[in-house]
Design an enzyme around this catalytic site. Sequence first.
Site, mmCIF file in Angstrom:
data_model
loop_
_atom_site.group_PDB
_atom_site.id
_atom_site.type_symbol
_atom_site.label_atom_id
_atom_site.label_comp_id
_atom_site.label_asym_id
_atom_site.label_seq_id
_atom_site.Cartn_x
_atom_site.Cartn_y
_atom_site.Cartn_z
ATOM 1 N N HIS A 1 -2.006 19.727 54.627
ATOM 2 C CA HIS A 1 -3.170 20.564 54.945
ATOM 3 C C HIS A 1 -3.495 20.384 56.427
ATOM 4 C CE1 HIS A 1 -4.040 21.466 50.717
ATOM 5 N NE2 HIS A 1 -3.531 20.267 50.516
ATOM 6 N N HIS B 1 4.250 18.902 52.013
ATOM 7 C CA HIS B 1 2.944 19.359 51.483
ATOM 8 C C HIS B 1 1.856 18.827 52.410
ATOM 9 C CE1 HIS B 1 0.141 20.213 47.912
ATOM 10 N NE2 HIS B 1 -0.631 19.831 48.921
ATOM 11 N N LYS C 1 2.156 29.371 47.018
ATOM 12 C CA LYS C 1 1.435 28.276 46.346
ATOM 13 C C LYS C 1 0.519 28.822 45.255
ATOM 14 C CE LYS C 1 -0.382 24.143 45.666
ATOM 15 N NZ LYS C 1 -1.115 23.208 46.476
HETATM 16 O O1 DOR Z 1 -7.140 16.051 47.296
HETATM 17 C C1 DOR Z 1 -6.849 17.202 47.564
HETATM 18 N N1 DOR Z 1 -7.288 17.816 48.692
HETATM 19 N N2 DOR Z 1 -6.080 17.879 46.709
HETATM 20 C C2 DOR Z 1 -5.816 19.174 46.856
HETATM 21 O O2 DOR Z 1 -5.150 19.746 46.024
HETATM 22 C C3 DOR Z 1 -6.400 19.944 48.000
HETATM 23 C C4 DOR Z 1 -6.748 19.071 49.110
HETATM 24 C C5 DOR Z 1 -7.644 19.742 50.136
HETATM 25 O O3 DOR Z 1 -7.303 20.851 50.578
HETATM 26 O O4 DOR Z 1 -8.666 19.171 50.509
HETATM 27 ZN ZN ZN Z 2 -2.699 19.729 48.751
HETATM 28 ZN ZN ZN Z 3 -3.024 20.573 45.317
#
Ligand code: DOR
Ligand code: ZN
Ligand code: ZN
Length: 347
Positions: free
Chosen positions: A16, A14, A100
Amino acid sequence: MSKSVIIRRPDDWHLHLRDGEMLKSIIRFTSQHFSRAIVMPNLFPPIVNSQDAIFYRNLILSAIPEGHIFQPLMTLYLTEGTDPDDVEKAAANRVIHAVKFYPVGASTNSQFGIFDLERVRPILERMSEIGLPLCVHGEVTDPEIDIFDREAVFIDRVLDPLRTRMPELKVIMEHITTSDAVDYVSQASSLLAATITPHHLIINRNHILVGGIHPHYYCLPVAKRQKHRQALRIAATSGSSHFFLGTDSAPHVTSMKENACGCAGCFTSINTMSLLAHVFEEEESLENLEPFSSLNGPKFYALEANTETLILKKQSEPVLWPKQIQTREGNVTVFDPGFDVYWQVEG
Ligand code: DOR
Ligand code: ZN
Ligand code: ZN
């Protein structure tokens, strides 16, 4: 004698990675330690179909530094417009590895998400048929529900009814933060798993709020009270195949975190493996670091584990990380566990 641990190379289930200058500046911190990552699709605008996923995958591949071998595993952002045929084709071609589900209002760029899962039933049925996993951001967004209860309520109101309606659907409850989620997932079949972040193993809600507000500890789902953190540590270090690593490393520039309305997310790619070794050693379960980081995830996603290895060495001096990563969009603050860590990734 100095201690060391050798594990199969880990994956991040998981992550980003963003796009643009941010992607270019931060991807190296993942690709230096991890072989693969499930890449979250919550860009602006989001990655909603196979064409988007191919475009985004190429963008990521072109940002990987020379000498690093890294495979991004793409996901689609579930919307009411998601086309089951497109999903099936993309899954068959290994263009995507999951879809997702963001409840509208739950998190960063979740405004394109889903109000009611019933409205996307044909897509979920197709995913169930072809064995494609659904990753869920497991929080309700009902304003009546206290933010610290949103995950537990999600299990009762959304996740459990979904799994009853579609018992064959593979589901990953992402970034779990409560003992409720640990209990629910532990008792389920092998079709349900959960990812756990390093930061939720390290902080509880006091870290965010005691002695001033600490915006770099604010993420979603928000960290809960200590008993929940303890439950997460037991689950992660247990070796149970229901639980595996998903860092949820989510870079935001420091000015957007230290802000009157600060963004949610902790940037942990750079120190995740050191932090995990520290936590697993504290829990006297270093032997379960490999299942958590390198074995349980591929097993759930029906992929082979990596054959390369990663070595962690315990050194006598604390490991030093930069406090900030510079990007052309601004600096990103690195997650600070608040204690010294001695485990260094070799190489
Ligand atoms: O803390 C978070 N940041 N939780 C998430 O679900 C998304 C993520 C983000 O994309 O910044
Ligand atoms: Zn996330
Ligand atoms: Zn999330």
